[in-house]
Write a protein that holds these residues in place. Structure first.
Motif, PDB file in Angstrom:
ATOM      1  N   UNK A 145     -24.792 -42.522 -19.866  1.00  0.00           N
ATOM      2  CA  UNK A 145     -25.840 -43.378 -19.309  1.00  0.00           C
ATOM      3  C   UNK A 145     -27.141 -43.154 -20.081  1.00  0.00           C
ATOM      4  N   UNK A 146     -27.806 -44.256 -20.428  1.00  0.00           N
ATOM      5  CA  UNK A 146     -29.120 -44.172 -21.047  1.00  0.00           C
ATOM      6  C   UNK A 146     -29.120 -43.985 -22.545  1.00  0.00           C
ATOM      7  N   UNK A 147     -27.946 -43.988 -23.163  1.00  0.00           N
ATOM      8  CA  UNK A 147     -27.850 -43.778 -24.603  1.00  0.00           C
ATOM      9  C   UNK A 147     -26.923 -44.820 -25.216  1.00  0.00           C
ATOM     10  N   UNK A 148     -27.324 -45.366 -26.349  1.00  0.00           N
ATOM     11  CA  UNK A 148     -26.456 -46.240 -27.119  1.00  0.00           C
ATOM     12  C   UNK A 148     -25.695 -45.352 -28.098  1.00  0.00           C
ATOM     13  N   UNK A 149     -24.379 -45.204 -27.886  1.00  0.00           N
ATOM     14  CA  UNK A 149     -23.584 -44.240 -28.635  1.00  0.00           C
ATOM     15  C   UNK A 149     -22.361 -44.897 -29.268  1.00  0.00           C
ATOM     16  N   UNK A 150     -21.806 -44.268 -30.314  1.00  0.00           N
ATOM     17  CA  UNK A 150     -20.559 -44.777 -30.906  1.00  0.00           C
ATOM     18  C   UNK A 150     -19.424 -44.725 -29.896  1.00  0.00           C
ATOM     19  N   UNK A 151     -18.409 -45.552 -30.091  1.00  0.00           N
ATOM     20  CA  UNK A 151     -17.293 -45.621 -29.147  1.00  0.00           C
ATOM     21  C   UNK A 151     -16.552 -44.292 -29.035  1.00  0.00           C
ATOM     22  N   UNK A 152     -16.612 -43.452 -30.093  1.00  0.00           N
ATOM     23  CA  UNK A 152     -15.949 -42.148 -30.053  1.00  0.00           C
ATOM     24  C   UNK A 152     -16.552 -41.223 -29.002  1.00  0.00           C
ATOM     25  N   UNK A 153     -17.751 -41.557 -28.554  1.00  0.00           N
ATOM     26  CA  UNK A 153     -18.424 -40.724 -27.552  1.00  0.00           C
ATOM     27  C   UNK A 153     -18.026 -41.101 -26.132  1.00  0.00           C
ATOM     28  N   UNK A 154     -17.182 -42.116 -25.991  1.00  0.00           N
ATOM     29  CA  UNK A 154     -16.840 -42.622 -24.665  1.00  0.00           C
ATOM     30  C   UNK A 154     -17.666 -43.850 -24.347  1.00  0.00           C
ATOM     31  N   UNK A 155     -17.451 -44.406 -23.178  1.00  0.00           N
ATOM     32  CA  UNK A 155     -18.213 -45.591 -22.767  1.00  0.00           C
ATOM     33  C   UNK A 155     -19.700 -45.228 -22.668  1.00  0.00           C
TER      34      UNK A 155
END
Length: 334
Positions: A145-155
């Protein structure tokens, strides 16, 4: 308080049998099952959720890691998570990340040990690489929540911080302001980096105009905003407007400026980010960009439920804010 030993003694069965009834494991005669449940009801016996998790390899729970608990922002996140968990009939187990990367990792692993069905993570301090490694090291789904992350990091579900700052800058420029000060934290956390960079990018998008800008460093908080407001007031030539990185910074600024005889918005217009519940009730009421905190957490919990049900195909999401115009901004005086 009744114990499992009390239940087994009164029901006349072993503790192992009581455990099998509680956890729905193993073979137990229906008559024995009904007897044990009846005794549990009479004694108002409540099984340990942790013990159940260890026995069934599922805690019927959702873990929530927050990097901090101070301020209305995290209060709203926590309340929405609790409401959503209740609707899902899941326990909500909460762990504190203490605004430290190591503590955030420990918090996640503590919830893994409790056999949570899914973990919702609001991390300020872990890098993208650390979250990716974490997601790959645990066998429990991760919702960021609150972070735009790569898909490898999970949803992940995030708020478009840069766009929020651009909306704030654009609003001031539309009002004719050409002297703008940004007041916010050092760019070290994902949020502070995005908001600081968002200000720089927004100014660059108006390169056809001559805009005088300044940045003042100020951590999130009312007291910090007050100190920044005092520093702002020392300028020989006041900038006519302020973009504050949060409502609490803006609120502190307004108090400091008022004490220095600088009127908001007649002398200085102030716009901020968040739209905390109090922002409409201070004087003057804050013009701000709303962060849809409740919607973000509600969607994160909905995705968590889908993951528990075996659907992990949900795509990452980015939500945008909404400009709320109130009394703290006005057209620049020519």
């Amino acid at each position: 308080m009744a114990t499992i030993s009390d239940v087994s003694r009164i029901a006349g069965v072993s503790k192992a049998t009581v455990s099998r009834v509680i956890n729905g494991t193993g073979q137990v005669k229906e008559s024995t099952r009904e007897l044990v449940r009846s005794v549990m009801h009479e004694l108002n016996y409540k099984p340990s959720s942790v013990a159940q998790a260890l026995a069934t390899k599922s805690g019927n729970s959702i873990g929530l890691v927050l990097s901090d608990f101070t301020g209305s922002y995290f209060g709203i996140l926590l309340k929405q998570a609790s409401v959503s968990a209740d609707c899902m009939r899941k326990q909500l187990l909460i762990a504190d990340g203490h605004n430290q990367a190591e503590s955030e990792l420990k918090a996640v692993h503590s919830l893994v040990e409790k056999k949570c069905d899914v973990i919702v993570l609001y991390s300020r301090m872990l890098s993208s690489e650390q979250i990716i490694a974490l997601n790959q090291s645990i066998d429990i789904p991760l919702v960021n929540v609150g972070r735009q992350l790569p898909s490898d990091a999970g949803y992940s579900i995030a708020f478009d911080q840069k766009n929020a700052i651009k909306m704030a800058v654009d609003h001031l420029i539309d009002l004719g302001h050409r002297d703008i000060t940004y007041i916010g934290p050092k760019p070290v956390t994902p949020t502070s980096i995005s908001r600081s960079q968002g200000f720089t990018d927004a100014i660059k998008s108006h390169s056809h105009l001559t805009i005088d800008t300044r940045k003042l460093t100020c951590e999130f908080g009312f007291i910090e905003g007050y100190a920044a407001g005092k520093e702002f007031a020392k300028q020989k030539r006041l900038n006519t407007s302020i973009v504050a990185a949060s409502d609490d910074i803006a609120t502190g600024c307004i108090k400091a400026l008022t004490e220095e005889g600088i009127h908001v918005p007649n002398d200085v217009s102030i716009i901020s980010i968040d739209n905390d519940p109090y922002s409409a009730f201070i004087e003057p009421a804050l013009t701000t960009v709303e962060v849809p905190i409740k919607s973000i957490m509600a969607q994160a919990m909905l995705v968590a439920q889908k993951m528990i049900e075996g659907n992990d195909s949900t795509q990452p999401e980015i939500l945008c804010g909404q400009l709320i115009v109130r009394s703290s901004t006005r057209p620049a005086t020519l």
